[in-house]
Scaffold this motif. Structure first.
Motif, PDB file in Angstrom:
ATOM      1  N   LYS A 155       0.867  -1.179   0.000  1.00  0.00           N
ATOM      2  CA  LYS A 155       0.000   0.000   0.000  1.00  0.00           C
ATOM      3  C   LYS A 155       0.908   1.235   0.000  1.00  0.00           C
ATOM      4  O   LYS A 155       1.348   1.691   1.061  1.00  0.00           O
ATOM      5  N   PRO A 156       1.174   1.783  -1.181  1.00  0.00           N
ATOM      6  CA  PRO A 156       2.198   2.833  -1.321  1.00  0.00           C
ATOM      7  C   PRO A 156       2.015   4.047  -0.402  1.00  0.00           C
ATOM      8  O   PRO A 156       3.001   4.633   0.035  1.00  0.00           O
ATOM      9  N   ASP A 157       0.774   4.417  -0.093  1.00  0.00           N
ATOM     10  CA  ASP A 157       0.616   5.623   0.717  1.00  0.00           C
ATOM     11  C   ASP A 157       0.395   5.314   2.204  1.00  0.00           C
ATOM     12  O   ASP A 157       0.006   6.177   2.981  1.00  0.00           O
ATOM     13  N   ILE A 158       0.689   4.077   2.626  1.00  0.00           N
ATOM     14  CA  ILE A 158       0.554   3.726   4.044  1.00  0.00           C
ATOM     15  C   ILE A 158       1.594   4.503   4.859  1.00  0.00           C
ATOM     16  O   ILE A 158       2.649   4.884   4.344  1.00  0.00           O
ATOM     17  N   ILE A 159       1.289   4.765   6.112  1.00  0.00           N
ATOM     18  CA  ILE A 159       2.211   5.462   7.021  1.00  0.00           C
ATOM     19  C   ILE A 159       2.647   4.460   8.094  1.00  0.00           C
ATOM     20  O   ILE A 159       1.805   3.794   8.693  1.00  0.00           O
ATOM     21  N   VAL A 160       3.964   4.342   8.306  1.00  0.00           N
ATOM     22  CA  VAL A 160       4.516   3.317   9.198  1.00  0.00           C
ATOM     23  C   VAL A 160       5.357   3.999  10.290  1.00  0.00           C
ATOM     24  O   VAL A 160       6.162   4.868   9.982  1.00  0.00           O
ATOM     25  N   ASN A 161       5.173   3.589  11.542  1.00  0.00           N
ATOM     26  CA  ASN A 161       5.936   4.243  12.617  1.00  0.00           C
ATOM     27  C   ASN A 161       7.389   3.764  12.652  1.00  0.00           C
ATOM     28  O   ASN A 161       7.754   2.775  12.013  1.00  0.00           O
ATOM     29  N   ASN A 162       8.205   4.448  13.447  1.00  0.00           N
ATOM     30  CA  ASN A 162       9.648   4.158  13.433  1.00  0.00           C
ATOM     31  C   ASN A 162      10.002   2.853  14.136  1.00  0.00           C
ATOM     32  O   ASN A 162      11.117   2.374  14.000  1.00  0.00           O
ATOM     33  N   ARG A 163       9.066   2.262  14.863  1.00  0.00           N
ATOM     34  CA  ARG A 163       9.402   1.023  15.571  1.00  0.00           C
ATOM     35  C   ARG A 163       9.436  -0.180  14.627  1.00  0.00           C
ATOM     36  O   ARG A 163       9.659  -1.306  15.067  1.00  0.00           O
ATOM     37  N   VAL A 164       9.232   0.058  13.358  1.00  0.00           N
ATOM     38  CA  VAL A 164       9.434  -0.999  12.370  1.00  0.00           C
ATOM     39  C   VAL A 164      10.921  -1.363  12.329  1.00  0.00           C
ATOM     40  O   VAL A 164      11.281  -2.499  12.046  1.00  0.00           O
ATOM     41  N   GLY A 165      11.781  -0.377  12.627  1.00  0.00           N
ATOM     42  CA  GLY A 165      13.224  -0.601  12.562  1.00  0.00           C
ATOM     43  C   GLY A 165      13.870  -0.492  13.920  1.00  0.00           C
ATOM     44  O   GLY A 165      13.220  -0.650  14.948  1.00  0.00           O
ATOM     45  N   LYS A 166      15.153  -0.184  13.955  1.00  0.00           N
ATOM     46  CA  LYS A 166      15.867  -0.139  15.238  1.00  0.00           C
ATOM     47  C   LYS A 166      16.339   1.276  15.567  1.00  0.00           C
ATOM     48  O   LYS A 166      17.303   1.451  16.308  1.00  0.00           O
ATOM     49  N   GLY A 167      15.670   2.276  15.008  1.00  0.00           N
ATOM     50  CA  GLY A 167      16.179   3.641  15.125  1.00  0.00           C
ATOM     51  C   GLY A 167      15.849   4.344  16.420  1.00  0.00           C
ATOM     52  O   GLY A 167      16.259   5.470  16.651  1.00  0.00           O
TER      53      GLY A 167
END
Ligand code: H79
Length: 574
Positions: free
Chosen positions: A222-234
């Motif tokens: 879904k190209p316009d989905i918004i994902v929070n930063n906890r998807v990664g390790k930042g």
């Protein structure tokens, strides 16, 4: 001994904080609706609402959704809770309607928390509402449909950490990662969420590469989905967030002192203390406090994701409903000062906060102004075209100038309340000069009053808040943060502090320091964060007359939060 970085900070820190600048965020249309929304609802709902924070007749410390971990419940004993999950009163229309009433524009609901239980008809597991509970209803389906119907954006929370899946720890993790990707694919394909809100990424098996791949998967589906930063390790600790993979930072249970310049961010916070429903948790924040936090967050360019925890019967706690309705009343009148606004051009405002729109400043007045006094807007040099309360837009409030400051006569609107919003139409972009803090002088009795409003706060976390119309220094959650005042003093003084501290955080040491002289207190338990008490701290002496800095800083035994500090008084000894 003082922490070494404390001394460094003392020399390099600027004399006063610079204003929060307009974040240089990427020009990404995809984020537009989210940036304008400002206010959303978090929903923590799962089978942990069945024990609701109690195990074997005892209340378990901490948030209820962590009970499996905290009470060390074996999987075999936790699983039967699912059979008792049958929330007959769950009504998606009611919950989405409540979000709308509160003025929220989106919601984020747990599809799977750390216990791994799935709140939809999950393909890959029977550990879900259909396979393990008598509640044969697809919560994600009902919620997403209802959100669409009522015009609320739909977000899905998904925990990367999973306490039940056999492969979710150790060498089989790649197998679990495939399961996770399958579940996320299913959630996006079936419910087309506008947001994916990951959590539990701190486990060591989760790598930056896995985070990047998962982010890419979400955007691909879904190209316009918004994902929070906890998807990664930042993320740095549990605190304010940098972003690596992911679209926005996720400070949890806190409001960063100066926002997170250059990043989109969203503070998530509980209404009481627990995320999931917990019977014994009665520590509800007032609607007044919620409104002020919302204005505070908006003034720093962030979003506010406020949590509710429905019961195992599907009901939203009455305390949450009542407060959300009150917040909604305020939003109906004052929503223009929140939605789609920009951050404050001011460094700090002793009476409240400021948000902006093109050609407009919204002044959020938290503290009480008496009818015959003026609201001082420090260092605002623009010509003011019109000033009016948002609640009475036809009323014109007289303004005048005093040096670099603007004065607003609020007249009959000078009343206390959660947040009185004044709308100032100004000519051109905000032109604000920083007004340095004034040197504090003794009153007629020789007493020096160092109020929270006049403090210069140094650090990432510590910031002022206004509770019951009075300012205090709070969010003192870093042992490196400190407060200081410039005073004109000489001689020996006894030192008093007006402070509040809840039981769990009492016992830390605070140091009060002037030049080479210092005294210390052990912060007592005053009952709660809002019950203030005067504490005598001993004596200090100032050798030579002239401006000196008084510093209050955490000492030994930092407890996670130092105290809420309203005032320090230096009383001359005779
Ligand atoms: O979903 C909510 C929380 O359950 C989750 N994130 C929000 C959005 C969260 N996970 N971890 N934390 C919050 C912070 C972790 C705190 C811990 Fe503890 C300290 C884990 C173990 C010790 C809190 C206190 C949980 C158990 C005791």
């Amino acid at each position: 001994m003082l922490h070494p970085s404390f001394l460094t900070l003392l020399f390099v820190a600027p004399l006063f904080a610079t204003p929060a600048s307009q974040p240089a965020m990427p020009d990404d249309r995809r984020m537009d609706w989210w940036r304008q929304a400002r206010f959303g609802m978090f929903i923590h709902w799962g089978i942990y609402s069945v024990p609701a924070g109690e195990w074997k007749g005892k209340t378990v410390d901490g948030p209820s959704e962590w009970i499996m971990h905290t009470a060390q419940i074996p999987i075999a004993e936790y699983e039967p809770l699912a059979a008792r999950f049958n929330p007959k009163h769950f009504d998606a229309a009611k919950i989405v309607g409540l979000a709308r009433t509160a003025g929220m524009k989106y919601l984020v609901i747990t599809s799977k928390h750390h216990d791994g239980f799935c709140m939809w008809d999950a393909k890959e597991t029977e550990w879900d509402v259909f396979g393990a509970s008598p509640f044969h209803r697809d919560v994600m389906r009902e919620m997403s449909d209802e959100c669409r119907k009522q015009g609320i954006r739909f977000g899905v929370y998904y925990s990367i950490m999973d306490w039940r899946h056999p492969d979710a720890r150790g060498e089989n993790f790649p197998k679990y990662a495939e399961y996770l990707r399958g579940q996320v694919t299913e959630l996006i394909e079936n419910y087309s969420p506008d947001i994916l809100w990951f959590d539990g990424e701190w486990i060591e098996e989760w790598t930056p590469a896995l985070g990047d791949d998962l982010y890419a998967l979400c955007r691909e589906l879904k190209p316009d989905i918004i994902v929070n930063n906890r998807v990664g390790k930042g993320r740095v600790g549990m605190g304010p967030s940098k972003t690596s993979a992911g679209d926005f930072g996720t400070p949890e249970q806190e409001i960063p002192a100066r926002g997170i310049p250059g990043y989109d961010w969203e503070t998530c916070m509980t209404f009481n203390d627990s995320w999931g429903y917990k019977t014994a948790d009665h520590n509800w924040k007032s609607s007044e406090r919620i409104i002020q936090m919302l204005a505070d967050i908006a003034s720093k360019g962030g979003n506010f994701l406020l949590n509710i925890g429905p019961t195992s019967d599907g009901e939203v706690p009455a305390e949450s409903i009542e407060r959300l309705e009150e917040v909604g009343e305020w939003m109906k009148v004052n929503g223009d000062s929140i939605y789609a606004t920009g951050p404050s051009p001011f460094g700090r405002l002793s009476w409240g906060r400021c948000t902006t729109a093109p050609g407009v400043l919204y002044l959020h007045v938290f503290s009480t102004i008496s009818p015959d006094s003026m609201l001082v807007v420090p260092g605002l040099r623009n010509e003011v075209l019109r000033a009016a309360p948002l609640e009475a837009p036809a009323t014109v409030l007289p303004t005048s100038r005093q040096g670099d400051d603007l004065l607003v006569a609020t007249g009959p609107y000078a009343r206390s309340g959660a947040d009185l919003v004044l709308r100032l139409e100004i000519a051109g972009a905000p032109d604000v000069i920083e007004v340095p803090p004034t040197t504090i002088r003794a009153d007629g009795e020789g007493v020096l009053q160092l109020r929270a409003d006049d403090a210069t706060l140094i650090g990432d976390r510590v910031q002022t808040q206004i509770q019951g119309g009075q300012t205090d220094i709070g969010f003192w959650t870093s042992p490196e943060d400190f407060a200081r005042w410039e005073v004109d003093a000489a001689g020996r003084y006894s030192v008093e502090l007006d402070l509040a501290c809840q039981p769990a955080n009492a016992g830390g040491e605070a140091i009060i320091r002037v030049g080479g002289s210092e005294c210390r207190i052990t912060v007592p338990d005053t009952g709660s964060w809002t019950q203030f008490r005067t504490v005598k701290a001993g004596t200090i002496s100032v050798q030579a007359p002239g401006p000196v800095l008084v510093v209050v800083a955490p000492g030994e035994g930092f407890t996670g939060a130092l105290m809420n500090l309203r005032e320090v008084r230096l009383i001359p000894e005779r």
